[in-house]
Write an enzyme that holds these catalytic residues in place. Structure first.
Site, mmCIF file in Angstrom:
data_model
loop_
_atom_site.group_PDB
_atom_site.id
_atom_site.type_symbol
_atom_site.label_atom_id
_atom_site.label_comp_id
_atom_site.label_asym_id
_atom_site.label_seq_id
_atom_site.Cartn_x
_atom_site.Cartn_y
_atom_site.Cartn_z
ATOM 1 N N LYS A 54 0.795 -1.193 -0.041
ATOM 2 C CA LYS A 54 0.164 0.110 -0.011
ATOM 3 C C LYS A 54 0.843 1.205 0.002
ATOM 4 C CE LYS A 54 -1.828 -1.238 4.104
ATOM 5 N NZ LYS A 54 -1.293 -2.454 3.998
ATOM 6 N N ARG A 97 -9.545 0.675 9.072
ATOM 7 C CA ARG A 97 -9.338 -0.885 9.247
ATOM 8 C C ARG A 97 -10.385 -1.531 10.061
ATOM 9 N NH1 ARG A 97 -3.107 0.045 9.161
ATOM 10 N NH2 ARG A 97 -2.173 -1.556 9.646
ATOM 11 N N ARG A 150 11.884 -5.289 5.184
ATOM 12 C CA ARG A 150 11.548 -3.756 4.538
ATOM 13 C C ARG A 150 12.206 -2.808 5.558
ATOM 14 N NH1 ARG A 150 5.475 -1.883 5.267
ATOM 15 N NH2 ARG A 150 5.569 -2.867 7.459
ATOM 16 N N ARG A 160 10.974 -0.885 10.941
ATOM 17 C CA ARG A 160 10.079 -0.329 12.144
ATOM 18 C C ARG A 160 10.188 -1.615 13.179
ATOM 19 N NH1 ARG A 160 4.841 0.178 8.435
ATOM 20 N NH2 ARG A 160 4.169 -0.928 10.240
ATOM 21 N N ARG A 208 -0.448 -8.677 13.616
ATOM 22 C CA ARG A 208 -1.096 -7.844 12.730
ATOM 23 C C ARG A 208 -1.807 -8.615 11.782
ATOM 24 N NH1 ARG A 208 4.370 -5.281 10.912
ATOM 25 N NH2 ARG A 208 3.361 -4.284 9.636
HETATM 26 P P1 ADP Z 1 2.366 -1.992 3.144
HETATM 27 O O1 ADP Z 1 2.425 -0.559 3.108
HETATM 28 O O2 ADP Z 1 0.970 -2.469 2.644
HETATM 29 O O3 ADP Z 1 2.443 -2.466 4.550
HETATM 30 P P2 ADP Z 1 4.761 -1.522 1.663
HETATM 31 O O4 ADP Z 1 4.440 -0.647 0.353
HETATM 32 O O5 ADP Z 1 5.600 -1.128 2.827
HETATM 33 O O6 ADP Z 1 3.569 -2.389 2.327
HETATM 34 O O7 ADP Z 1 5.409 -2.725 1.262
HETATM 35 C C1 ADP Z 1 6.192 -3.706 1.954
HETATM 36 C C2 ADP Z 1 7.507 -4.387 1.521
HETATM 37 O O8 ADP Z 1 7.214 -5.080 -0.022
HETATM 38 C C3 ADP Z 1 8.784 -2.967 1.274
HETATM 39 O O9 ADP Z 1 9.845 -3.812 1.544
HETATM 40 C C4 ADP Z 1 8.539 -2.806 -0.251
HETATM 41 O O10 ADP Z 1 9.596 -2.513 -0.894
HETATM 42 C C5 ADP Z 1 8.107 -4.558 -0.782
HETATM 43 N N1 ADP Z 1 7.160 -4.495 -1.839
HETATM 44 C C6 ADP Z 1 6.240 -3.328 -2.037
HETATM 45 N N2 ADP Z 1 5.253 -3.805 -3.417
HETATM 46 C C7 ADP Z 1 6.183 -4.880 -3.684
HETATM 47 C C8 ADP Z 1 5.735 -5.855 -4.854
HETATM 48 N N3 ADP Z 1 4.869 -5.479 -5.955
HETATM 49 N N4 ADP Z 1 6.788 -6.828 -5.176
HETATM 50 C C9 ADP Z 1 7.851 -7.005 -4.562
HETATM 51 N N5 ADP Z 1 7.990 -6.429 -3.307
HETATM 52 C C10 ADP Z 1 7.053 -5.349 -3.051
HETATM 53 P P1 AMP Z 2 0.702 0.485 9.138
HETATM 54 O O1 AMP Z 2 1.823 1.453 8.902
HETATM 55 O O2 AMP Z 2 -0.535 0.695 8.561
HETATM 56 O O3 AMP Z 2 1.251 -0.951 8.965
HETATM 57 O O4 AMP Z 2 0.439 0.481 10.555
HETATM 58 C C1 AMP Z 2 1.357 0.300 11.681
HETATM 59 C C2 AMP Z 2 0.375 0.031 13.075
HETATM 60 O O5 AMP Z 2 -0.369 1.178 13.377
HETATM 61 C C3 AMP Z 2 -0.682 -0.915 13.105
HETATM 62 O O6 AMP Z 2 -0.169 -2.213 13.469
HETATM 63 C C4 AMP Z 2 -1.733 -0.485 14.318
HETATM 64 O O7 AMP Z 2 -1.153 -0.656 15.559
HETATM 65 C C5 AMP Z 2 -1.727 1.146 13.929
HETATM 66 N N1 AMP Z 2 -2.636 1.522 12.892
HETATM 67 C C6 AMP Z 2 -2.401 2.133 11.881
HETATM 68 N N2 AMP Z 2 -3.412 2.453 11.182
HETATM 69 C C7 AMP Z 2 -4.491 2.058 12.011
HETATM 70 C C8 AMP Z 2 -5.810 2.114 12.029
HETATM 71 N N3 AMP Z 2 -6.609 2.619 10.941
HETATM 72 N N4 AMP Z 2 -6.632 1.844 13.084
HETATM 73 C C9 AMP Z 2 -5.961 0.836 14.075
HETATM 74 N N5 AMP Z 2 -4.772 0.796 14.310
HETATM 75 C C10 AMP Z 2 -3.926 1.547 13.175
#
Ligand code: ADP
Ligand code: AMP
Length: 215
Positions: free
Chosen positions: A14, A87, A126, A160, A171
């Site tokens: 995302k 969420r 990541r 993170r 999660r």
């Molecule tokens: P989210 O925001 O949904 O938690 P991220 O965008 O942070 O996910 O992506 C999670 C990890 O996967 C990152 O290390 C990113 O570089 C990698 N990633 C994202 N999209 C792809 C893809 N289409 N193919 C392979 N790796 C990806």
């Molecule tokens: P994310 O960066 O989206 O992976 O979110 C990291 C963490 O933040 C999650 O595991 C939750 O603890 C909190 N969080 C982020 N967005 C929300 C949401 N919309 N509702 C509740 N908790 C959230």
């Protein structure tokens, strides 16, 4: 302008796609995860309250995240990408109300479909730039120069606290219990489109663009 939700489990991609939409279309990324991490880093009262919950991988309360989104939307602007929000069904209802109060609506909800096995590898590899938020991966998307962000040149690359296998298990449970019902919720409203989140970043970006341009 278009308002879009990117829906999908942690690691679905995302943030990666949201950043592209910001760069390519000037849309505004609203990531509640980023807002909460900023609060945590600032040491504010709210940040201290959510820190443990976040590190364990549980959701913080609806009141807190809805409050954050309400404040951000009150600043004005159009063309939002909601990343990691809503969420829960309560958050989804609240978002609908906030947008309608502003005379806006949701144009699309894009479900990024991935399988759990891929998520572990994505999450544990990541890292992100603390300065500009660029997202990287040890194996699939490393920086060109080790330790230096490709986008802004910062050396502040970090992982993170919740990107561990243990926290990811929590999660994912939270996602399936509380967030996945939103798939049916938005399908029933005629808003849902699915994209294959396992495809390469460029392919996913093209699929996301197709959904947005079709609206
Ligand atoms: P989210 O925001 O949904 O938690 P991220 O965008 O942070 O996910 O992506 C999670 C990890 O996967 C990152 O290390 C990113 O570089 C990698 N990633 C994202 N999209 C792809 C893809 N289409 N193919 C392979 N790796 C990806
Ligand atoms: P994310 O960066 O989206 O992976 O979110 C990291 C963490 O933040 C999650 O595991 C939750 O603890 C909190 N969080 C982020 N967005 C929300 C949401 N919309 N509702 C509740 N908790 C959230």
């Amino acid at each position: 302008m278009t308002n879009v939700i990117l829906l999908g489990p942690p690691g679905a991609g995302k943030g990666t796609q949201a950043k592209r939409l910001v760069e390519e279309r000037g849309m505004v990324q609203l990531s509640t995860g980023d807002m909460l991490r900023d609060a945590k880093a600032s040491g504010s009262e709210m940040g201290r309250k959510v820190a443990e919950v976040m590190d364990r991988g549980e959701l913080v309360t609806d009141e807190i995240v809805i409050g954050l989104i309400r404040e951000r939307l009150a600043e004005g602007g159009k063309g939002y990408i909601f990343d990691g929000f809503p969420r829960t069904l309560k958050q989804a209802d609240a978002l609908g109300e906030l947008l309608s109060q502003m005379g806006q609506g949701l144009d699309a909800v894009i479900e990024m479909q991935v399988d759990d096995a891929a998520l572990v590898a994505r999450i544990t590899g990541r890292f992100t730039c603390g300065n500009c938020g660029a997202v990287y991966h040890d194996r699939t998307h490393p920086t060109k120069v080790a330790g230096v962000c490709d986008v802004c040149g910062s050396h502040d690359l970090k992982r993170r606290a919740d990107d561990t296998e243990d926290a990811l298990r929590f999660r994912l449970m939270e996602y399936y219990k509380k967030t996945s019902p939103l798939v049916g919720y938005y399908y029933a409203k005629g808003k849902l489109s699915g994209v294959d989140g396992l495809a390469p970043v460029e392919t996913v970006a093209a699929a996301v663009a197709k959904v947005i341009d079709g609206k």
